[in-house]
Design an enzyme around this catalytic site. Structure first.
Site, PDB file in Angstrom:
ATOM      1  CD  GLU A 100      -2.544   8.077   0.381  1.00  0.00           C
ATOM      2  OE1 GLU A 100      -1.565   7.783   1.084  1.00  0.00           O
ATOM      3  OE2 GLU A 100      -3.037   7.293  -0.446  1.00  0.00           O
ATOM      4  CD  GLU A 139       1.664   3.321  -2.852  1.00  0.00           C
ATOM      5  OE1 GLU A 139       2.140   2.206  -2.594  1.00  0.00           O
ATOM      6  OE2 GLU A 139       1.502   4.208  -1.988  1.00  0.00           O
TER       7      GLU A 139
END
Ligand code: GLA
Length: 383
Positions: free
Chosen positions: A279, A172
């Site tokens: 995910e 991220e």
């Protein structure tokens, strides 16, 4: 899982008994039919997708008990620690590592011959404050930060060498603000883009065999996708040792569209990178990063309409995944069954969500049957 073995043993004993005692061939056929039916019942996601990609799941050290353990062993052949390898947990102080929880998962993976993904070496969240603090209490220098990061990566990656086949090296790093490129984290404030480049270099030095990934959310939404692509292209052009991109896949019954998903996989793979969905969950609420209120009726019931929308969305996602056979090299679900999901706590604490393929009793949902009933995609070089 013990039950499965017990059943199989029982079945074998019955089969031997019947085959030995009955000369009637009709009886024998019946037994053989029951045996293959039984085997069919025990088939899991990993078996349906064995020609496509490993199917993984995010786990905690307490996942290896009861029904969650059975589900893990039946359906998955890869695991990612949900939290315990994040820097804040595994390296809580400069001179202290905490291995017990992560080792438990690694041992289970080895014992059951499962693949394991490491998650995550460098992230702006769940990272101990110590790493950014100088001894005088001020901010650490760039040189010192990179040295600390190197120590962390060397130590953690080396410990699980040979067990962890792929690492989320940087998680991220792209900003959510469309007008910004890299996220204004402490990593970035202190070290600029070098923290990303160095993280990959250090990880590669620590384990040259490991596949190294950049991992992010909203990675198929066009404006963020383009900025992630820009970062990846910069890394590839500079020969940074990166092997792949993780599309997190925290999606919903509304987003993303099939077209957006295909476009993102096409763009990332055009850089020569492996693409994995790392995910996956399909929220029954619209995806929003910010906190939102309950539904207007205050309900968090999983209505038949929502269930159908989720079935349709899962079907579309898996149809696309199978189309990208050979390009997608892994798929991981974020949690095991609707009995527990991080989405029960985020972004609205206490609002129940139902994002997975197994329900609150660990039973397969309709979406499970939808994604496991399909015609095999022929290999490209087959007639
Ligand atoms: C991000 C992180 C994961 C996890 C989820 C929420 O996607 O990569 O490690 O923290 O948020 O559970």
């Amino acid at each position: 899982m013990k039950n499965i073995y017990n059943n199989i043993n029982l079945l074998l004993i019955c089969t031997i008994f019947f085959v030995g005692c009955k000369s009637n061939s009709e009886e024998n056929e019946k037994v053989v039919a029951t045996t293959s039916e039984e085997q069919e019942q025990e088939k899991g996601l990993k078996d349906y997708y064995s020609e496509y990609f490993p199917v993984g799941v995010a786990v905690a050290p307490n996942s290896f008990e009861g029904k969650s353990k059975e589900l893990i062993l039946q359906h998955y052949n890869s695991m990612t620690p949900e939290n315990v390898m994040k820097m804040g947990e595994i390296h809580p102080e400069q001179n202290r590592y905490y291995w017990e929880a992560a080792d438990k998962i690694a041992n289970f993976a080895r014992e059951h011959d499962m693949k394991m993904r490491g998650h995550a070496l460098v992230w702006h969240q769940q990272t101990g404050d110590w790493i950014f603090k100088a001894e005088d209490g001020g901010q650490v220098s760039k040189e010192e930060l990179l040295q600390r990061m190197k120590n962390h990566i060397d130590t953690v990656v080396s410990r699980y060498k040979g067990t962890i086949y792929a690492w989320d090296v940087v998680n991220e790093a792209i900003s959510d603000d469309p007008d910004e490129f890299l996220r204004k984290s402490e990593w970035y404030d202190i070290a600029g883009e070098d923290f990303i480049i160095k993280a990959f270099e250090y990880a590669h030095e620590a384990d040259p065999e490991a596949k190294l990934f950049y991992n992010d959310y909203n990675a198929v939404i066009p404006e963020k996708r383009d900025r992630i692509y820009k970062l990846l292209k910069m890394l590839v052009d500079r020969d940074v040792p990166i092997d792949g991109v993780g599309i997190q896949g925290h999606w919903s019954i509304i987003d993303p569209s099939e077209q957006e998903l295909r476009k993102a996989i096409d763009m990332y793979s055009s850089l020569g990178l492996d693409v994995q969905i790392t995910e996956l969950d399909v929220s029954i609420y619209p995806w929003e990063k910010e906190r939102r209120e309950m539904r207007e009726d205050e309900s968090d019931e999983f209505t038949p309409e929502l269930q159908q929308q989720q079935v349709d969305k899962y079907k579309m996602f898996f149809d696309v995944f199978r189309d990208y056979k050979g390009v997608l090299t892994g798929l991981t679900f974020w949690n095991i069954a609707d009995a527990y999901s991080w989405l029960d706590y985020y972004p609205v604490e206490g609002r129940k969500n139902y994002p997975l393929l197994f329900d609150e009793d660990y039973e397969p949902k309709e979406a499970y049957y939808e994604v496991t009933e399909f015609e095999e995609t022929p290999d490209e070089n087959e007639e």
